[in-house]
Design an enzyme around this catalytic site. Structure first.
Site, mmCIF file in Angstrom:
data_model
loop_
_atom_site.group_PDB
_atom_site.id
_atom_site.type_symbol
_atom_site.label_atom_id
_atom_site.label_comp_id
_atom_site.label_asym_id
_atom_site.label_seq_id
_atom_site.Cartn_x
_atom_site.Cartn_y
_atom_site.Cartn_z
ATOM 1 N N ARG A 172 0.856 -1.185 0.000
ATOM 2 C CA ARG A 172 0.000 0.000 0.000
ATOM 3 C C ARG A 172 0.897 1.241 0.000
ATOM 4 N NH1 ARG A 172 -3.405 -2.720 -1.656
ATOM 5 N NH2 ARG A 172 -5.447 -3.211 -0.803
ATOM 6 N N GLU B 48 -3.017 7.672 -4.962
ATOM 7 C CA GLU B 48 -3.288 6.985 -6.228
ATOM 8 C C GLU B 48 -4.529 7.613 -6.839
ATOM 9 O OE1 GLU B 48 -3.537 2.736 -5.731
ATOM 10 O OE2 GLU B 48 -1.526 2.616 -4.904
ATOM 11 N N HIS C 298 -0.619 0.216 -9.811
ATOM 12 C CA HIS C 298 -1.343 -0.720 -8.950
ATOM 13 C C HIS C 298 -1.941 -1.870 -9.775
ATOM 14 C CE1 HIS C 298 -3.533 -1.000 -4.834
ATOM 15 N NE2 HIS C 298 -3.341 -2.199 -5.344
HETATM 16 C C1 DGY Z 1 -5.568 -6.139 -3.124
HETATM 17 O O1 DGY Z 1 -6.164 -7.164 -3.440
HETATM 18 O O2 DGY Z 1 -5.538 -5.720 -1.966
HETATM 19 C C2 DGY Z 1 -4.891 -5.408 -4.231
HETATM 20 O O3 DGY Z 1 -3.964 -4.503 -3.785
HETATM 21 C C3 DGY Z 1 -5.925 -4.713 -5.062
HETATM 22 O O4 DGY Z 1 -6.360 -3.595 -4.372
#
Ligand code: DGY
Length: 325
Positions: free
Chosen positions: A237, A266, A285
């Site tokens: 993250r 983001e 991402h």
């Molecule tokens: C998750 O599955 O947490 C990925 O980062 C997609 O947001």
């Protein structure tokens, strides 16, 4: 029973729900729903299948306390107020496990791309700068035998360790609250303190769960403790690193490079200085973005929806303490 899906998802997953007799309403526009719109769409639904960044916060949950289930199309649930959902007796499910390989591939890709300045060299071609051959210009660094440090060695970290140990004989160290005995047995991984992780890693890859404890963990102080030759990778993250501190650490040469699949905020602004640094690779991402993985995620989310609507325990629960049986 009716379910609202806030994205267009794989037909196969939608069909699983329809075959179970559920009416599925999908949001088809290529823009995020506002919080108010999401509440409005969920008003006459019994379940929500949520992909992407829509916040499932206290306001949403209290406005939609009638929902029998919320199925996330992600393993991460940092955008959900799980405590409030539990208080309101709403089961929340996620998609653990199936995206570990794809996300580790992304971390591995970023490690390689940063180490060989791959995105920078690609940009040179696009900018008509593939000209004079200078054997000493813009060199990368090799990975064989370099130490991989994993912050948060769970399923995804394990897959990253497997790739790095297999491809480059990289010794593995990790920082976790608890031991990962499987990784210790398989890769001879060594559990270390956070400071040792910073000081000893040649590649430091973040795979921890995003919590108040891991928020901003990679800041100015952390980068200052890392090797000047180190590469920082984040596929977890964006909030786990302080982006301005990362920019400064790279600009001052406190660390060598970075690979990011997640940024803060983001989407990243197109003029973010990170995009101009040769030893940096950034992706938007896409950790789980393969057909196989996204399809498996939709299937799991559909299974969570079906179980929740039937009042059964979710197969992949985030808050298993919510009893609906
Ligand atoms: C998750 O599955 O947490 C990925 O980062 C997609 O947001």
């Amino acid at each position: 029973m009716k379910v609202f899906v806030n994205r267009t998802l794989s037909e196969h997953g939608i069909k699983i729900m329809e075959d179970a007799g559920i009416e599925v309403v999908q949001w088809g526009e290529k823009r995020d729903l506002s919080s108010e719109e999401l509440i409005r769409h969920c008003r006459d639904c019994n379940g929500l299948l949520s992909a992407g960044p829509n916040k499932i916060d206290r306001v949403f949950l209290n406005a939609c306390a009638h929902l029998k289930v919320i199925a996330l199309h992600s393993v991460g649930f940092d955008h959900v107020d799980v405590a409030e959902a539990t208080r309101l007796n709403i089961p929340v499910g996620n998609t653990p496990g199936v995206l570990s390989g794809a996300t580790a591939d992304t971390a591995f890709l970023l490690m390689l791309a940063a180490s060989r300045k791959a995105f920078f060299h690609h940009k040179r071609i696009l900018n008509s700068q593939w000209g004079f051959f200078d054997p000493m210009a813009d060199l990368g660094i090799e990975l064989t035998g370099k130490t991989l440090g994993i912050f948060g060695l769970g399923k995804i970290g394990f897959e990253m360790a497997k790739r790095c140990a297999g491809a480059y004989d990289m010794p593995v160290i990790y920082h976790n609250r608890s031991r990962n005995e499987e990784a210790e047995a398989r890769f001879n991984a060594r559990r270390v303190s956070f400071n040792e992780l910073l000081e000893q890693s040649d590649v430091l890859s973040a795979h921890a769960v995003f919590t108040p404890e891991t928020r901003g963990r990679f800041d100015k102080d952390a980068f200052a403790k890392m090797k000047r030759t180190a590469i920082f990778i984040n596929t977890a993250r964006g909030g786990m690193h302080v982006e301005q501190d990362l920019i400064e650490a790279l600009q001052k040469g406190l660390i060598w490079g970075a690979g990011l699949d997640v940024t803060n905020p983001e989407p990243m602004a197109h003029d973010n200085p990170l995009l101009q640094i040769p030893n940096v690779a950034v992706l938007p991402h896409i950790g789980s973005a393969t057909s196989e993985t996204r399809s498996a995620m939709t299937r799991m989310a559909a299974e969570n929806i079906i179980a929740g609507l039937r009042g059964e325990p979710l197969p992949y629960p985030v808050n298993p303490e919510v009893g609906r049986v």
